[in-house]
Design a protein around this motif. Structure first.
Motif: not given
Length: 171
Positions: A16-34
């Motif tokens: 599989a092609d390598p996938v760059i993972a998004a950095p883990r959100p910090l506690p102050v971030f609250n992404p509505p869709l994850g």
């Protein structure tokens, strides 16, 4: 219907092609869709510094010996920067970035950027106190009245840096 796509993934041949993972959100971030809704780009800079150009056209100029480790010692090896750019209100909202200060004041943003650094062995680095990164990037706003602010990602508090922005037209 859900089993069919899963079955296709399990039967897939080859690497599989390598996938760059998004950095883990910090506690102050609250992404509505994850997490992972904002594109992430990684670039590597040598300890001698230099100018990096992202796929968006953003340029980051890094001075020599710009980074220190968690003990405050200068980092003498290459540093990988993980960068997320937010050019409009939708990208900011999707990332879950808090856009309020002092309780009830709501920010209007001309754009922002998140930059995190790490050594090749994954140790987090930070910008040395006497160093600055020069960021040349575009904004959807051409209002010269904007000043820069910084978000404390531990507390969620914004503080004005007082730095005025210089605007240049870009096609």
């Amino acid at each position: 219907l859900l089993l069919l796509p899963l079955g296709c993934l399990l039967v897939q041949d080859g690497e599989a092609d390598p996938v760059i993972a998004a950095p883990r959100p910090l506690p102050v971030f609250n992404p509505p869709l994850g997490p992972g809704t904002t594109p992430v780009e990684t670039v590597t800079v040598e300890a001698e510094g230099g100018m990096l150009t992202l796929s968006s056209g953003t340029r980051i100029t890094v001075p020599t010996q710009a980074f220190v480790d968690t003990t405050g010692q200068a980092v003498t090896e290459p540093v990988t920067l993980t960068v997320r750019e937010f050019h409009n209100p939708i990208e900011t909202w999707l990332a879950g970035i808090p856009m309020y200060a002092n309780g009830d004041a709501v920010f209007r943003s001309a754009g922002m950027m998140e930059i995190r650094g790490a050594t090749p062995d994954g140790q987090e680095v930070k910008l040395a106190t006497n160093k600055v990164l020069q960021l040349d990037w575009y904004s959807v706003e051409d209002d010269e009245g904007y000043v820069t602010w910084a978000l404390d990602t531990a507390s969620g508090a914004w503080s004005e840096t007082g730095t005025a922005n210089r605007l240049e037209t870009r096609d």
